[in-house]
Design a protein around this motif. Structure first.
Motif, PDB file in Angstrom:
ATOM      1  N   ARG A 109       1.679  29.368  34.009  1.00  0.00           N
ATOM      2  CA  ARG A 109       1.026  30.011  32.795  1.00  0.00           C
ATOM      3  C   ARG A 109      -0.415  29.180  32.608  1.00  0.00           C
ATOM      4  O   ARG A 109      -1.486  29.740  32.109  1.00  0.00           O
ATOM      5  CB  ARG A 109       1.872  30.217  31.528  1.00  0.00           C
ATOM      6  CG  ARG A 109       1.059  31.037  30.405  1.00  0.00           C
ATOM      7  CD  ARG A 109       1.835  31.242  29.203  1.00  0.00           C
ATOM      8  NE  ARG A 109       1.603  29.965  28.459  1.00  0.00           N
ATOM      9  CZ  ARG A 109       0.585  29.276  27.598  1.00  0.00           C
ATOM     10  NH1 ARG A 109      -0.483  29.793  27.553  1.00  0.00           N
ATOM     11  NH2 ARG A 109       1.039  28.094  27.243  1.00  0.00           N
ATOM     12  N   ARG A 110      -0.203  27.980  32.464  1.00  0.00           N
ATOM     13  CA  ARG A 110      -1.469  26.989  32.114  1.00  0.00           C
ATOM     14  C   ARG A 110      -2.269  26.771  33.502  1.00  0.00           C
ATOM     15  O   ARG A 110      -3.138  26.054  33.289  1.00  0.00           O
ATOM     16  CB  ARG A 110      -0.853  25.591  31.626  1.00  0.00           C
ATOM     17  CG  ARG A 110       0.001  25.920  30.269  1.00  0.00           C
ATOM     18  CD  ARG A 110       0.556  24.294  29.945  1.00  0.00           C
ATOM     19  NE  ARG A 110       1.244  24.466  28.827  1.00  0.00           N
ATOM     20  CZ  ARG A 110       1.330  23.455  28.045  1.00  0.00           C
ATOM     21  NH1 ARG A 110       0.979  22.084  28.563  1.00  0.00           N
ATOM     22  NH2 ARG A 110       2.366  23.334  26.891  1.00  0.00           N
ATOM     23  N   GLY A 111      -1.862  27.197  34.569  1.00  0.00           N
ATOM     24  CA  GLY A 111      -2.750  27.073  35.894  1.00  0.00           C
ATOM     25  C   GLY A 111      -2.478  25.828  36.273  1.00  0.00           C
ATOM     26  O   GLY A 111      -3.530  25.181  37.043  1.00  0.00           O
ATOM     27  N   LEU A 112      -1.582  24.990  36.057  1.00  0.00           N
ATOM     28  CA  LEU A 112      -1.310  23.535  36.542  1.00  0.00           C
ATOM     29  C   LEU A 112      -0.693  23.573  38.100  1.00  0.00           C
ATOM     30  O   LEU A 112       0.057  24.490  38.430  1.00  0.00           O
ATOM     31  CB  LEU A 112      -0.386  22.990  35.635  1.00  0.00           C
ATOM     32  CG  LEU A 112      -0.909  22.607  34.235  1.00  0.00           C
ATOM     33  CD1 LEU A 112       0.048  22.176  33.237  1.00  0.00           C
ATOM     34  CD2 LEU A 112      -2.207  21.942  34.217  1.00  0.00           C
ATOM     35  N   ALA A 113      -0.775  22.637  38.861  1.00  0.00           N
ATOM     36  CA  ALA A 113      -0.441  22.508  40.236  1.00  0.00           C
ATOM     37  C   ALA A 113       0.789  22.150  40.375  1.00  0.00           C
ATOM     38  O   ALA A 113       1.537  22.679  41.657  1.00  0.00           O
ATOM     39  CB  ALA A 113      -1.508  21.410  40.930  1.00  0.00           C
ATOM     40  N   GLY A 114       1.529  21.667  39.571  1.00  0.00           N
ATOM     41  CA  GLY A 114       3.205  21.081  39.768  1.00  0.00           C
ATOM     42  C   GLY A 114       3.669  20.807  38.563  1.00  0.00           C
ATOM     43  O   GLY A 114       3.166  20.851  37.449  1.00  0.00           O
ATOM     44  N   VAL A 115       4.959  20.403  38.681  1.00  0.00           N
ATOM     45  CA  VAL A 115       6.040  20.049  37.682  1.00  0.00           C
ATOM     46  C   VAL A 115       6.349  18.557  37.901  1.00  0.00           C
ATOM     47  O   VAL A 115       6.846  18.239  39.275  1.00  0.00           O
ATOM     48  CB  VAL A 115       6.782  20.768  37.385  1.00  0.00           C
ATOM     49  CG1 VAL A 115       7.933  20.395  36.187  1.00  0.00           C
ATOM     50  CG2 VAL A 115       6.509  22.082  37.006  1.00  0.00           C
ATOM     51  N   ARG A 116       6.460  17.489  36.969  1.00  0.00           N
ATOM     52  CA  ARG A 116       6.864  16.132  37.369  1.00  0.00           C
ATOM     53  C   ARG A 116       7.966  16.055  36.436  1.00  0.00           C
ATOM     54  O   ARG A 116       8.125  16.390  35.249  1.00  0.00           O
ATOM     55  CB  ARG A 116       5.787  15.337  37.187  1.00  0.00           C
ATOM     56  CG  ARG A 116       4.780  15.432  37.884  1.00  0.00           C
ATOM     57  CD  ARG A 116       3.539  14.214  37.638  1.00  0.00           C
ATOM     58  NE  ARG A 116       2.281  14.762  38.247  1.00  0.00           N
ATOM     59  CZ  ARG A 116       1.521  13.625  38.602  1.00  0.00           C
ATOM     60  NH1 ARG A 116       1.895  12.427  38.784  1.00  0.00           N
ATOM     61  NH2 ARG A 116       0.470  14.057  39.500  1.00  0.00           N
ATOM     62  N   LEU A 117       8.676  14.899  36.841  1.00  0.00           N
ATOM     63  CA  LEU A 117       9.900  14.271  36.035  1.00  0.00           C
ATOM     64  C   LEU A 117      10.336  13.119  36.368  1.00  0.00           C
ATOM     65  O   LEU A 117       9.587  12.418  37.515  1.00  0.00           O
ATOM     66  CB  LEU A 117      11.114  15.284  36.140  1.00  0.00           C
ATOM     67  CG  LEU A 117      11.732  15.321  37.560  1.00  0.00           C
ATOM     68  CD1 LEU A 117      13.114  14.409  37.427  1.00  0.00           C
ATOM     69  CD2 LEU A 117      12.322  16.974  37.736  1.00  0.00           C
ATOM     70  N   GLY A 118      11.121  12.276  35.631  1.00  0.00           N
ATOM     71  CA  GLY A 118      11.571  10.801  35.876  1.00  0.00           C
ATOM     72  C   GLY A 118      12.981  10.965  35.761  1.00  0.00           C
ATOM     73  O   GLY A 118      13.435  11.880  34.937  1.00  0.00           O
ATOM     74  N   VAL A 119      13.683  10.354  36.425  1.00  0.00           N
ATOM     75  CA  VAL A 119      15.243  10.304  36.461  1.00  0.00           C
ATOM     76  C   VAL A 119      15.562   8.862  36.669  1.00  0.00           C
ATOM     77  O   VAL A 119      14.826   8.106  37.957  1.00  0.00           O
ATOM     78  CB  VAL A 119      15.772  11.510  37.348  1.00  0.00           C
ATOM     79  CG1 VAL A 119      15.372  11.365  38.815  1.00  0.00           C
ATOM     80  CG2 VAL A 119      17.312  11.544  37.058  1.00  0.00           C
ATOM     81  N   ARG A 120      16.684   8.554  35.988  1.00  0.00           N
ATOM     82  CA  ARG A 120      17.111   7.219  36.418  1.00  0.00           C
ATOM     83  C   ARG A 120      17.839   7.242  37.669  1.00  0.00           C
ATOM     84  O   ARG A 120      18.536   8.050  37.964  1.00  0.00           O
ATOM     85  CB  ARG A 120      18.398   6.678  35.329  1.00  0.00           C
ATOM     86  CG  ARG A 120      17.607   6.605  33.904  1.00  0.00           C
ATOM     87  CD  ARG A 120      16.763   5.208  33.832  1.00  0.00           C
ATOM     88  NE  ARG A 120      16.446   5.130  32.492  1.00  0.00           N
ATOM     89  CZ  ARG A 120      16.795   4.300  31.788  1.00  0.00           C
ATOM     90  NH1 ARG A 120      17.937   3.637  32.159  1.00  0.00           N
ATOM     91  NH2 ARG A 120      16.550   4.208  30.605  1.00  0.00           N
TER      92      ARG A 120
END
Length: 159
Positions: A109-120
């Motif tokens: 919806r925001r027109g962003l290229a991707g999704v990120r996260l951090g995981v232990r």
């Protein structure tokens, strides 16, 4: 009353419930993660301040009771999500997956290229969930004071 859970964007009024949901959801990790999760330092005031400065949150609720949530923030052209939380009593119903899908929908919806996260690194079950949803490792990093990686950064391109 309905047994159907709904997802919605959080408001500042949700900050106390967000903090409580995060604390209850991360309780199983207390004393098991080194360094300890920053989730234990989340407060309603801190979350409200983050929301006021432009960060966001998505909540899952049923009959007005928050069952899960996830915090989001734009970073480097992507939407980053953290503090993915589902209450122990609500697990096994696909809420984590629905919350992640909602994050991806918000990024689109925001027109962003991707999704990120951090995981232990030690949370292999969480890594498997993210990988099953199309997230791939992009790097590893060490928390301050550690000479070995403690966290994995993952990203899913949208398109």
């Amino acid at each position: 009353m309905s047994d159907t859970s709904v997802l919605r964007i959080a408001t500042a009024l949700d900050a106390p419930a967000l903090a409580a949901t995060i604390a209850a959801s991360f309780a199983q990790y207390r004393g098991k993660l080194v360094p300890e999760s920053g989730a234990f330092r989340e407060t309603a005031e801190g979350i409200a301040a983050e929301l006021a400065r432009g960060a966001g949150a998505i909540v899952a609720e049923r009959n007005g009771e928050m069952l899960g949530c996830v915090l989001v923030e734009e970073t480097e052209g992507d939407l980053y999500f953290g503090r993915l939380s589902v209450l122990p009593s609500a697990r096994g119903q696909g809420l984590a997956r629905r919350l992640i899908e909602a994050v991806e929908g918000e990024a689109r919806r925001r027109g962003l290229a991707g999704v990120r996260l951090g995981v232990r690194i030690v949370l292999t079950e969480n890594q498997r969930l993210f990988a099953s949803l199309g997230y791939r490792e992009t790097s590893r990093e060490a928390h301050p004071g550690f000479d070995r990686p403690t966290s994995i950064n993952m990203r899913k391109p949208l398109g």
